[in-house]
Design an enzyme around this catalytic site. Structure first.
Site, PDB file in Angstrom:
ATOM      1  N   ASN A 193      45.787   5.217  15.373  1.00  0.00           N
ATOM      2  CA  ASN A 193      46.372   5.836  14.172  1.00  0.00           C
ATOM      3  C   ASN A 193      45.237   6.065  13.178  1.00  0.00           C
ATOM      4  O   ASN A 193      44.741   5.120  12.568  1.00  0.00           O
ATOM      5  CB  ASN A 193      47.430   4.880  13.591  1.00  0.00           C
ATOM      6  CG  ASN A 193      47.955   5.335  12.241  1.00  0.00           C
ATOM      7  OD1 ASN A 193      47.717   6.475  11.819  1.00  0.00           O
ATOM      8  ND2 ASN A 193      48.676   4.454  11.562  1.00  0.00           N
ATOM      9  N   TRP A 194      44.843   7.304  13.041  1.00  0.00           N
ATOM     10  CA  TRP A 194      43.696   7.612  12.154  1.00  0.00           C
ATOM     11  C   TRP A 194      44.090   7.626  10.683  1.00  0.00           C
ATOM     12  O   TRP A 194      43.242   7.781   9.811  1.00  0.00           O
ATOM     13  CB  TRP A 194      43.072   8.957  12.566  1.00  0.00           C
ATOM     14  CG  TRP A 194      42.111   8.841  13.709  1.00  0.00           C
ATOM     15  CD1 TRP A 194      42.077   7.842  14.660  1.00  0.00           C
ATOM     16  CD2 TRP A 194      41.030   9.722  14.019  1.00  0.00           C
ATOM     17  NE1 TRP A 194      41.055   8.058  15.543  1.00  0.00           N
ATOM     18  CE2 TRP A 194      40.386   9.214  15.171  1.00  0.00           C
ATOM     19  CE3 TRP A 194      40.541  10.902  13.462  1.00  0.00           C
ATOM     20  CZ2 TRP A 194      39.281   9.834  15.762  1.00  0.00           C
ATOM     21  CZ3 TRP A 194      39.443  11.530  14.042  1.00  0.00           C
ATOM     22  CH2 TRP A 194      38.820  10.992  15.176  1.00  0.00           C
ATOM     23  N   LYS A 195      45.389   7.533  10.379  1.00  0.00           N
ATOM     24  CA  LYS A 195      45.862   7.558   8.989  1.00  0.00           C
ATOM     25  C   LYS A 195      45.275   8.777   8.252  1.00  0.00           C
ATOM     26  O   LYS A 195      45.094   9.820   8.863  1.00  0.00           O
ATOM     27  CB  LYS A 195      45.521   6.236   8.293  1.00  0.00           C
ATOM     28  CG  LYS A 195      45.964   5.025   9.109  1.00  0.00           C
ATOM     29  CD  LYS A 195      45.914   3.747   8.341  1.00  0.00           C
ATOM     30  CE  LYS A 195      46.259   2.600   9.276  1.00  0.00           C
ATOM     31  NZ  LYS A 195      46.504   1.359   8.569  1.00  0.00           N
ATOM     32  N   HIS A 208      56.008   3.549  10.040  1.00  0.00           N
ATOM     33  CA  HIS A 208      54.818   2.723   9.800  1.00  0.00           C
ATOM     34  C   HIS A 208      55.006   1.979   8.483  1.00  0.00           C
ATOM     35  O   HIS A 208      55.615   2.514   7.545  1.00  0.00           O
ATOM     36  CB  HIS A 208      53.567   3.605   9.752  1.00  0.00           C
ATOM     37  CG  HIS A 208      52.305   2.800   9.733  1.00  0.00           C
ATOM     38  ND1 HIS A 208      51.824   2.218   8.583  1.00  0.00           N
ATOM     39  CD2 HIS A 208      51.457   2.447  10.728  1.00  0.00           C
ATOM     40  CE1 HIS A 208      50.715   1.541   8.871  1.00  0.00           C
ATOM     41  NE2 HIS A 208      50.471   1.669  10.171  1.00  0.00           N
ATOM     42  N   GLU A 265      53.152   1.504   6.074  1.00  0.00           N
ATOM     43  CA  GLU A 265      52.659   2.224   4.891  1.00  0.00           C
ATOM     44  C   GLU A 265      53.685   3.260   4.416  1.00  0.00           C
ATOM     45  O   GLU A 265      53.774   3.548   3.225  1.00  0.00           O
ATOM     46  CB  GLU A 265      51.285   2.853   5.199  1.00  0.00           C
ATOM     47  CG  GLU A 265      50.201   1.776   5.227  1.00  0.00           C
ATOM     48  CD  GLU A 265      49.037   2.043   6.160  1.00  0.00           C
ATOM     49  OE1 GLU A 265      48.825   3.200   6.554  1.00  0.00           O
ATOM     50  OE2 GLU A 265      48.345   1.057   6.501  1.00  0.00           O
ATOM     51  N   GLU A 317      54.132  -4.507  14.299  1.00  0.00           N
ATOM     52  CA  GLU A 317      52.961  -4.560  13.433  1.00  0.00           C
ATOM     53  C   GLU A 317      53.245  -5.461  12.235  1.00  0.00           C
ATOM     54  O   GLU A 317      53.862  -5.008  11.244  1.00  0.00           O
ATOM     55  CB  GLU A 317      52.615  -3.160  12.920  1.00  0.00           C
ATOM     56  CG  GLU A 317      52.253  -2.179  14.010  1.00  0.00           C
ATOM     57  CD  GLU A 317      51.322  -1.096  13.486  1.00  0.00           C
ATOM     58  OE1 GLU A 317      50.212  -0.982  14.002  1.00  0.00           O
ATOM     59  OE2 GLU A 317      51.704  -0.386  12.540  1.00  0.00           O
ATOM     60  N   GLY A 347      44.944  -4.041   8.785  1.00  0.00           N
ATOM     61  CA  GLY A 347      43.731  -3.793   8.000  1.00  0.00           C
ATOM     62  C   GLY A 347      43.140  -5.023   7.337  1.00  0.00           C
ATOM     63  O   GLY A 347      42.279  -4.901   6.466  1.00  0.00           O
ATOM     64  N   SER A 393      45.016  -5.226  13.171  1.00  0.00           N
ATOM     65  CA  SER A 393      43.659  -5.776  13.338  1.00  0.00           C
ATOM     66  C   SER A 393      43.261  -6.004  14.799  1.00  0.00           C
ATOM     67  O   SER A 393      42.572  -6.984  15.110  1.00  0.00           O
ATOM     68  CB  SER A 393      43.504  -7.068  12.520  1.00  0.00           C
ATOM     69  OG  SER A 393      43.615  -6.780  11.139  1.00  0.00           O
ATOM     70  N   GLY A 400      44.544   0.879  14.114  1.00  0.00           N
ATOM     71  CA  GLY A 400      44.182   1.645  12.925  1.00  0.00           C
ATOM     72  C   GLY A 400      42.674   1.800  12.842  1.00  0.00           C
ATOM     73  O   GLY A 400      42.056   2.600  13.546  1.00  0.00           O
ATOM     74  N   GLY A 401      42.044   0.985  11.991  1.00  0.00           N
ATOM     75  CA  GLY A 401      40.615   1.102  11.705  1.00  0.00           C
ATOM     76  C   GLY A 401      39.726   1.242  12.927  1.00  0.00           C
ATOM     77  O   GLY A 401      38.820   2.088  12.962  1.00  0.00           O
TER      78      GLY A 401
END
Ligand code: PEP
Length: 252
Positions: A12-14, A98, A100, A168, A174, A213, A234-235
């Site tokens: 997920n590149w957000k 998600h 967010e 998640e 993150g 993470s 994610g990251g």
């Protein structure tokens, strides 16, 4: 007992990435060949890059997904994008719910469910995210929260072909923090139970992926847990070496 579903490793590149990021995508694609024999691999870029990434990935083993969709197919919804538009741009899946989106856009389980239904209508796989906050975890409510979110977000007609559930924990996203093996194992077992109760046999082969993470250094442990059928990253998905390092757990 059904055989374990084919794992999915999704990035997920957000809100990260510009046209030039196709270079990083190429690096990911060039490492995908061997790995894709054992797992499905997917990158979910921002909406602006879906068409370009889908074009670049055509003929490769890498799938392209999206990060959110509107529940309606079209209409007066300024700034929104429908599942049909994402499919038209070349996406094969869409993340819905998600944390967010749930937190920053106040999305409810009912809205997430409507988006998951829209994904199915458009022929996309819905990756439905659920997970508890730090406060809910500290209050001992993890299983109750995850169970309630899943029951409320599960779309009608879901099956192993059109649904992926992503567990998640919000506090793990993150932060570099991860739940224990025992915690993940209990939550994924509950999710499996709910899927089987609601979907019957197909609930046994619906993928339940873990996100929060995930890094190359902890992927072997996290992805080796029972009922963990892949990862939402994610990251670490922004760097080809890290994404491939995590997916490499399935090539080992
Ligand atoms: C995510 O946001 O879906 C996620 C899992 O992020 P990270 O891997 O950076 O924790």
């Amino acid at each position: 007992m059904a055989s374990a579903p084919r794992p999915l490793v999704a990035g997920n590149w957000k809100m990260n990435g510009l046209k030039g990021s196709v270079g990083e995508l190429s690096k990911i694609m060039s490492g995908c060949g061997e790995l894709s024999r054992k797992a499905d691999l997917m990158i979910c870029p921002p909406t602006t890059l879906i068409a370009a990434f889908a074009d670049a990935a055509r003929g490769s083993q890498l799938q392209i997904g999206a990060q959110d969709c509107h529940a309606e197919p079209s209409g007066a919804f300024t700034g929104d994008v429908s599942a049909e538009m994402l499919a038209d741009a070349g996406a094969s899946a869409v993340i819905v719910g998600h944390s967010e989106r749930r937190t920053l856009h106040n999305e409810t389980d009912a809205q997430v469910r409507a988006k998951a239904l829209a994904a199915r209508r458009a022929g996309l796989i819905a990756i439905v995210c659920i997970g508890e906050t730090r406060a809910e975890r500290e209050a001992g409510q993890t299983l109750a929260v995850v169970g309630r979110q899943l029951e409320g977000s599960l779309p009608e007609g879901a099956s192993g072909d059109n649904l992926v559930v992503a567990y998640e924990p919000v506090w793990a996203i993150g932060t570099g923090l991860t739940p224990t093996v025992d915690d993940v194992s209990k939550v994924h077992a509950l999710i499996r139970q709910i899927l089987v109760r609601n979907l019957g046999l197909t609930g046994d082969v619906t993928r339940i992926i873990y996100g929060g993470s995930v890094k190359p250094a902890n992927a072997t442990e996290l992805l080796g847990i029972a009922n963990v059928n892949g990862a939402l990253i994610g990251g670490a998905s922004l760097k080809a070496a890290d994404f491939l390092g995590i997916a490499g757990v399935y090539g080992a």
